[in-house]
Design a protein around this motif. Structure first.
Motif, PDB file in Angstrom:
ATOM      1  N   LEU A  16      67.155 -26.443  94.195  1.00  0.00           N
ATOM      2  CA  LEU A  16      66.518 -25.860  93.010  1.00  0.00           C
ATOM      3  C   LEU A  16      66.441 -26.930  91.946  1.00  0.00           C
ATOM      4  O   LEU A  16      67.467 -27.473  91.514  1.00  0.00           O
ATOM      5  N   GLY A  17      65.224 -27.278  91.519  1.00  0.00           N
ATOM      6  CA  GLY A  17      65.045 -28.224  90.430  1.00  0.00           C
ATOM      7  C   GLY A  17      65.154 -27.505  89.092  1.00  0.00           C
ATOM      8  O   GLY A  17      64.695 -26.368  88.951  1.00  0.00           O
ATOM      9  N   LEU A  18      65.780 -28.150  88.118  1.00  0.00           N
ATOM     10  CA  LEU A  18      65.938 -27.566  86.787  1.00  0.00           C
ATOM     11  C   LEU A  18      65.402 -28.558  85.774  1.00  0.00           C
ATOM     12  O   LEU A  18      65.895 -29.690  85.670  1.00  0.00           O
ATOM     13  N   VAL A  19      64.363 -28.149  85.035  1.00  0.00           N
ATOM     14  CA  VAL A  19      63.696 -29.062  84.104  1.00  0.00           C
ATOM     15  C   VAL A  19      63.645 -28.440  82.719  1.00  0.00           C
ATOM     16  O   VAL A  19      63.830 -27.232  82.536  1.00  0.00           O
ATOM     17  N   GLY A  20      63.352 -29.302  81.738  1.00  0.00           N
ATOM     18  CA  GLY A  20      63.249 -28.855  80.351  1.00  0.00           C
ATOM     19  C   GLY A  20      63.524 -30.026  79.429  1.00  0.00           C
ATOM     20  O   GLY A  20      63.986 -31.088  79.856  1.00  0.00           O
ATOM     21  N   GLU A  21      63.245 -29.836  78.139  1.00  0.00           N
ATOM     22  CA  GLU A  21      63.460 -30.901  77.164  1.00  0.00           C
ATOM     23  C   GLU A  21      64.938 -31.195  76.987  1.00  0.00           C
ATOM     24  O   GLU A  21      65.806 -30.378  77.307  1.00  0.00           O
ATOM     25  N   MET A  38      59.345 -36.273  90.377  1.00  0.00           N
ATOM     26  CA  MET A  38      60.499 -36.359  91.271  1.00  0.00           C
ATOM     27  C   MET A  38      61.011 -34.973  91.626  1.00  0.00           C
ATOM     28  O   MET A  38      61.412 -34.707  92.764  1.00  0.00           O
ATOM     29  N   VAL A  39      61.016 -34.081  90.655  1.00  0.00           N
ATOM     30  CA  VAL A  39      61.464 -32.708  90.909  1.00  0.00           C
ATOM     31  C   VAL A  39      60.565 -32.045  91.949  1.00  0.00           C
ATOM     32  O   VAL A  39      61.042 -31.364  92.859  1.00  0.00           O
ATOM     33  N   ARG A  40      59.281 -32.271  91.822  1.00  0.00           N
ATOM     34  CA  ARG A  40      58.346 -31.683  92.795  1.00  0.00           C
ATOM     35  C   ARG A  40      58.576 -32.254  94.193  1.00  0.00           C
ATOM     36  O   ARG A  40      58.469 -31.540  95.193  1.00  0.00           O
ATOM     37  N   HIS A  41      58.911 -33.531  94.262  1.00  0.00           N
ATOM     38  CA  HIS A  41      59.119 -34.182  95.553  1.00  0.00           C
ATOM     39  C   HIS A  41      60.358 -33.644  96.259  1.00  0.00           C
ATOM     40  O   HIS A  41      60.335 -33.399  97.469  1.00  0.00           O
ATOM     41  N   LEU A  42      61.443 -33.440  95.513  1.00  0.00           N
ATOM     42  CA  LEU A  42      62.726 -33.117  96.133  1.00  0.00           C
ATOM     43  C   LEU A  42      63.013 -31.626  96.224  1.00  0.00           C
ATOM     44  O   LEU A  42      63.724 -31.181  97.123  1.00  0.00           O
ATOM     45  N   SER A  43      62.473 -30.831  95.311  1.00  0.00           N
ATOM     46  CA  SER A  43      62.889 -29.430  95.178  1.00  0.00           C
ATOM     47  C   SER A  43      62.085 -28.485  96.058  1.00  0.00           C
ATOM     48  O   SER A  43      60.938 -28.757  96.421  1.00  0.00           O
ATOM     49  N   ASP A  44      62.702 -27.346  96.375  1.00  0.00           N
ATOM     50  CA  ASP A  44      62.014 -26.243  97.044  1.00  0.00           C
ATOM     51  C   ASP A  44      61.502 -25.242  96.016  1.00  0.00           C
ATOM     52  O   ASP A  44      60.405 -24.706  96.145  1.00  0.00           O
ATOM     53  N   ARG A  45      62.327 -24.970  95.002  1.00  0.00           N
ATOM     54  CA  ARG A  45      61.923 -24.119  93.885  1.00  0.00           C
ATOM     55  C   ARG A  45      62.278 -24.840  92.594  1.00  0.00           C
ATOM     56  O   ARG A  45      63.114 -25.738  92.583  1.00  0.00           O
TER      57      ARG A  45
END
Length: 341
Positions: free
Chosen positions: A61-66, A234-241
C-alpha cells in the motif's frame, strides 16, 4: 462520540473476505504542545486524526501526501515507535496497539521499519555487522558462526559484500547506508515492513535501484509493505493500492491504476496533475494549482480539512467533516461531500 463521528466510523473501508495482514481502525496520534505563557491553553497537535485502511498479505500500500500530513507518524504509530492516542492496529487479527511492551515483543519481530534518513538511523559507533546483528541478539535468533553467516547473507542480498560487516556507517555512501538499513529490517524475518520514504534522501540515480531491490525482496521473502513516499511515479511502480493523506486523514484509497486514471478527491486530482508528462506526443496536461498553504495541525479548519484550498468547497464543508471513506467503486474509497452526495 458525536453523531457525525459515529457515522464516519460506520463508513470505514470494507475488509475483504480473507483477513488482511494489517487493519487500521480509527488510528489517532496527538502530541501535546507546551504552553508558551501562563494564560495560554494547552494545545494539541493532531498529527493523525482518525485513519482507516487495510493491507492484504503480500500487498504493497503506497501512502502519499504533502510534508506534514501525517504519513510517517502513521507508520511509526503502527509499529509503536509512537504509542497511538486512540484506535486499533490489528496485525493478523490481534490489536497490537492494546498489548503491553512484553506482549508486543514477538510482534516487533514480525513488524519492521526502514527509515527515511540513512545517515541518522545507523549508530555511528557500531560496525555494520553489529547493527544488523543487534536484532538477532535481542530476539535470540542466532549466535556465533550462525549469526555471522546470517549477517553475511543479508549483506549479499542487499547488494553489499560480506567484508562490509567490519566497517562503520561513515565509510559508506547514502545508498549503501540505506541498503544496510534494509538488511537490518530483514534480519528477523519480518512479515510486514513500513518503508518510511526510503528513497527521498538518495540520489536520483540510486532511487530506482533501491525500489527495484525492495520489489525483488518482497517476492523473495513474501513481504507486505506500507510504502510512504513523495514520488508519485515510484509509488505507482511499487504499490498495488494507493492511499492519499491530507492533514492527518485519508481522503482517498484505491487500486493504483484506478486512482491514477480516475482520481475523485480534489486533492488527489491536484497531486496527480503535478506529475510531468514525458513523451506525451504534444498532449498538454492541465495543472491544478492549490491556493494557500496546508493548515496547521495545531489549529485545523472546522469540517473538511481541505475546504480552505478546495475549488468545490460549499457551506456544509465548513460545518462537518465528510462521512468517512465512502466506497464509490470496487475498492475505491473517497472522503468528500462532493463525491459521496
Amino acid at each position: 462520540m458525536s453523531v457525525v463521528e459515529t457515522k464516519a466510523r460506520e463508513n470505514v473501508p470494507s475488509v475483504p473476505l480473507e483477513r488482511p495482514l494489517l487493519e487500521v481502525k480509527g488510528l489517532v496520534k496527538h502530541f501535546s504542545v507546551e504552553k508558551e505563557g501562563w494564560f495560554e491553553r494547552p494545545r494539541v497537535l493532531r498529527a493523525v486524526d482518525g485513519v482507516d485502511f487495510f493491507i492484504r498479505r503480500g500487498e504493497t500500500l503506497g501512502l502519499v501526501g504533502e510534508s506534514g500530513c501525517g504519513k510517517s507518524t502513521t507508520g511509526r504509530a503502527i509499529v509503536r515507535l509512537y504509542e497511538p492516542t486512540a484506535g486499533e492496529v490489528l496485525f493478523d487479527g490481534v490489536n497490537v496497539a492494546a498489548l503491553s511492551e512484553e506482549q508486543f515483543k514477538p510482534y516487533r519481530r514480525r513488524m519492521q521499519m526502514i527509515f527515511q534518513d540513512p545517515y541518522a538511523s545507523l549508530n555511528p559507533r557500531m560496525t555494520v555487522g553489529d547493527i544488523i546483528g543487534e536484532s538477532l541478539d535481542i530476539h535470540g535468533l542466532a549466535k556465533g558462526q550462525e549469526r555471522l553467516e546470517r549477517i553475511h547473507d543479508l549483506l549479499c542480498r542487499v547488494g553489499l559484500n560480506p567484508d562490509h560487516a567490519m566497517r562503520y556507517p561513515h565509510e559508506f555512501s547514502g545508498g549503501q547506508r540505506q541498503r544496510i538499513g534494509i538488511a537490518r529490517a530483514l534480519a528477523v524475518d519480518p512479515e510486514f515492513i513500513v518503508c518510511d520514504e526510503p528513497i527521498s534522501a538518495l540520489d536520483v540515480s540510486i532511487q530506482a535501484q533501491v525500489v527495484n531491490m525492495l520489489e525483488d525482496l518482497r517476492e523473495q521473502f513474501g513481504l507486505t509493505y506500507l510504502f510512504i513516499a513523495h514520488d508519485l511515479s515510484m509509488v505507482r511502480h511499487l504499490s498495488d493500492r494507493v492511499g492519499v493523506m491530507y492533514l492527518g486523514r485519508l481522503v482517498e484509497v484505491a487500486e493504483k491504476e484506478e486512482l491514477y486514471r480516475n482520481p475523485q478527491h480534489p486533492y488527489t486530482q491536484a497531486l496527480l496533475s503535478a506529475i510531468p508528462v514525458i513523451g506525451g506526443g504534444g498532449r498538454e496536461k492541465r495543472r491544478i494549482v492549490l491556493e494557500g498553504d496546508v493548515p496547521s495541525p495545531l489549529d485545523p479548519p472546522s469540517g473538511c480539512a481541505f475546504r480552505t484550498r478546495c475549488r468545490y468547497a460549499e457551506p456544509r464543508c465548513a460545518e462537518m467533516p465528510p462521512p468517512g471513506l465512502a466506497e464509490i467503486a470496487s475498492l475505491h474509497y473517497v472522503a468528500c461531500w462532493k463525491v459521496s452526495s
